[in-house]
Design a protein around this motif. Structure first.
Motif, mmCIF file in Angstrom:
data_model
loop_
_atom_site.group_PDB
_atom_site.id
_atom_site.type_symbol
_atom_site.label_atom_id
_atom_site.label_comp_id
_atom_site.label_asym_id
_atom_site.label_seq_id
_atom_site.Cartn_x
_atom_site.Cartn_y
_atom_site.Cartn_z
ATOM 1 N N SER A 21 25.763 46.944 54.331
ATOM 2 C CA SER A 21 27.090 46.720 53.769
ATOM 3 C C SER A 21 27.995 47.937 53.898
ATOM 4 O O SER A 21 29.215 47.838 53.778
ATOM 5 C CB SER A 21 26.979 46.307 52.301
ATOM 6 N N ILE A 22 27.400 49.135 54.133
ATOM 7 C CA ILE A 22 28.216 50.326 54.304
ATOM 8 C C ILE A 22 29.005 50.250 55.607
ATOM 9 O O ILE A 22 30.119 50.737 55.710
ATOM 10 C CB ILE A 22 27.323 51.590 54.296
ATOM 11 N N HIS A 23 28.407 49.621 56.620
ATOM 12 C CA HIS A 23 29.064 49.449 57.911
ATOM 13 C C HIS A 23 29.098 47.950 58.232
ATOM 14 O O HIS A 23 28.324 47.465 59.049
ATOM 15 C CB HIS A 23 28.308 50.208 59.006
ATOM 16 N N VAL A 65 36.565 50.368 57.815
ATOM 17 C CA VAL A 65 35.540 50.144 56.790
ATOM 18 C C VAL A 65 36.075 50.509 55.419
ATOM 19 O O VAL A 65 35.876 49.778 54.428
ATOM 20 C CB VAL A 65 34.270 50.959 57.118
ATOM 21 N N GLU A 66 36.776 51.626 55.319
ATOM 22 C CA GLU A 66 37.341 52.049 54.043
ATOM 23 C C GLU A 66 38.403 51.070 53.551
ATOM 24 O O GLU A 66 38.486 50.768 52.351
ATOM 25 C CB GLU A 66 37.937 53.448 54.185
ATOM 26 N N ASN A 69 36.550 48.126 52.105
ATOM 27 C CA ASN A 69 35.973 48.428 50.785
ATOM 28 C C ASN A 69 37.042 48.428 49.695
ATOM 29 O O ASN A 69 36.830 47.920 48.593
ATOM 30 C CB ASN A 69 35.272 49.795 50.827
ATOM 31 N N ASP A 70 38.221 49.009 50.017
ATOM 32 C CA ASP A 70 39.316 49.030 49.042
ATOM 33 C C ASP A 70 39.806 47.611 48.744
ATOM 34 O O ASP A 70 40.099 47.262 47.589
ATOM 35 C CB ASP A 70 40.479 49.877 49.576
ATOM 36 N N VAL A 72 38.084 44.808 48.953
ATOM 37 C CA VAL A 72 37.070 44.120 48.146
ATOM 38 C C VAL A 72 37.195 44.512 46.676
ATOM 39 O O VAL A 72 37.124 43.653 45.786
ATOM 40 C CB VAL A 72 35.654 44.424 48.680
ATOM 41 N N LYS A 73 37.408 45.797 46.418
ATOM 42 C CA LYS A 73 37.552 46.259 45.037
ATOM 43 C C LYS A 73 38.778 45.647 44.375
ATOM 44 O O LYS A 73 38.724 45.170 43.231
ATOM 45 C CB LYS A 73 37.639 47.788 45.005
ATOM 46 N N ASP A 133 31.227 41.158 53.758
ATOM 47 C CA ASP A 133 31.591 41.142 52.347
ATOM 48 C C ASP A 133 33.040 40.710 52.159
ATOM 49 O O ASP A 133 33.362 39.951 51.235
ATOM 50 C CB ASP A 133 31.370 42.515 51.727
#
Length: 398
Positions: A21-23, A65-66, A69-70, A72-73, A133
């Motif tokens: 999930s990190i990549h 990727v960043e 992640n942002d 998703v949050k 995700d």
């Protein structure tokens, strides 16, 4: 050191794997491999396996990727308060996220228009940059908020992935959108048996408010059938394409005529790669009497069609050369026979307890006998040709 010892040592000393999930996106492997270099280790010059160093993803990939992640949050936080989170806010958030990705990868996209249309266009162009995700959360939001155009785009463009999630199937079924259910089946290479059962029961016993969307599917088959006839009779078309169009028009004709709208939707189930005998056996055991009668009647229609039109064969070139995609979702005679045989073998004792099955089974029995006699005739002719070839010898052309 032997190769086996080298592999064993490497496995024993390997570092913990990085969480996938990190990549979550597909990286540009060319840039990564170009930067790899052999580790310099003078003490192990004779090693069979050489370690490499320099693995590093590009700055753009890292930034994407960043961004994911942002997003998703933010979306997760918004979804915690559904009373204040509606369609407009969801589309605004999603459009902003996609626009940021577009700026990173420098993709030219015409996004003039409403937020909904812009989001759909951006997904078409940038869907491959969305991680697992991110896509999962977008799908859940679309189902909860009823943003069906975005969900349809995600499915049609293959962004959802080949493994159709159970939550998506359940959510789409609740909406009575038969066209979206068909899209899930068409673009998913795997559906769990329980989901297969839900879809099958939906088409065998559709709710009243589902017929309007089933008409959308019917119009799609009708449109492609008319298009195939047009291409088969159009002047200036090459003889090869005209032949493909004629084969496609016959194939679409037998798949369209005599089938109601819900049965046209069932074509996708029985022509797709998600079908297997175990799933069908599981489903058949959980159908009620009315659903079983309709399923057997559906198979019987196909047998009569193939008996009446033995010249009809699959047309795999129609989708690629003529854009007649429905041709890929016409169940073959082989599939129909297998499915019918599986249902009758597993449920024969229970079928014999209900008189409503008798008429349909007698009719199917007559068709099967007719098809069997034709197969025997073809086998006899094939044996005759082989015998003549053996008599004449390999030196002559027969």
């Amino acid at each position: 050191m032997s190769l086996l010892q080298t592999i064993t040592t490497a496995l024993a000393n390997q570092e913990p794997q990085i969480d996938q999930s990190i990549h979550p996106i597909i990286f540009n492997s060319n840039d990564i491999l170009r930067n790899l270099n052999l580790q310099i280790d003078d003490s192990n010059e004779d090693q069979t396996i050489k370690r490499v160093e320099g693995w590093k993803i590009s700055d753009i990939d890292t930034e994407i990727v960043e961004l994911g992640n942002d997003f998703v949050k933010k979306l997760t936080k918004k979804r915690k308060n559904p009373n204040l989170f509606g369609i407009e806010e969801f589309l605004r958030l999603l459009k902003s996220f996609l626009e940021k990705i577009r700026a990173k990868v420098v993709v030219l996209v015409d996004v003039d228009g409403t937020s909904l249309s812009c989001v759909c266009v951006l997904i078409e162009k940038l869907g491959l940059f969305l991680g697992r995700d991110v896509v999962g959360l977008i799908v859940e939001s679309c189902v909860d908020l009823g943003v069906w155009d975005v969900l349809e785009t995600l499915i049609r463009e293959g962004v959802v992935g080949q493994l159709v999630p159970k939550s998506l199937i359940e959510g789409v079924i609740r909406t009575n959108r038969s066209d979206l259910i068909c899209l899930c089946v068409k673009h998913g290479s795997h559906v769990q048996s329980s989901d297969f059962l839900s879809i099958l029961k939906y088409f065998l016993s559709p709710p009243k408010d589902a017929y309007s969307t089933m008409l959308v599917v019917r119009k799609e088959w009708e449109k492609e059938g008319l298009l195939a006839i047009e291409k088969a009779t159009k002047k200036g078309v090459s003889s090869q394409l005209a032949l493909v169009a004629k084969q496609a028009s016959l194939l679409l004709m037998i798949a369209y005529d005599g089938f109601d709208s819900s049965e046209l939707c069932m074509h996708y189930l029985f022509a797709s790669s998600i079908l297997d005998e175990l799933a069908l056996s599981y489903c058949a055991s959980r159908l009620d009497g009315a659903e079983m009668v309709k399923l057997i009647r559906y198979f019987g229609k196909w047998l009569r069609k193939y008996e009446r039109f033995p010249q009809v064969v699959p047309c795999p070139k129609a989708a690629s050369s003529l854009n007649l995609k429905c041709c890929d979702f016409v169940p073959s005679l082989e599939v129909i026979v297998k499915c019918l045989g599986s249902v009758l073998d597993d449920q024969f004792s229970s079928l014999m307890l209900h008189s409503e099955y008798y008429e349909e089974l007698r009719s199917i029995d007559e068709v099967v006998k007719s098809l069997t006699s034709e197969v025997r005739l073809y086998c006899s002719l094939a044996d005759l040709v082989n015998n003549v070839r053996r008599e004449v010898g390999p030196g002559d052309n027969v």
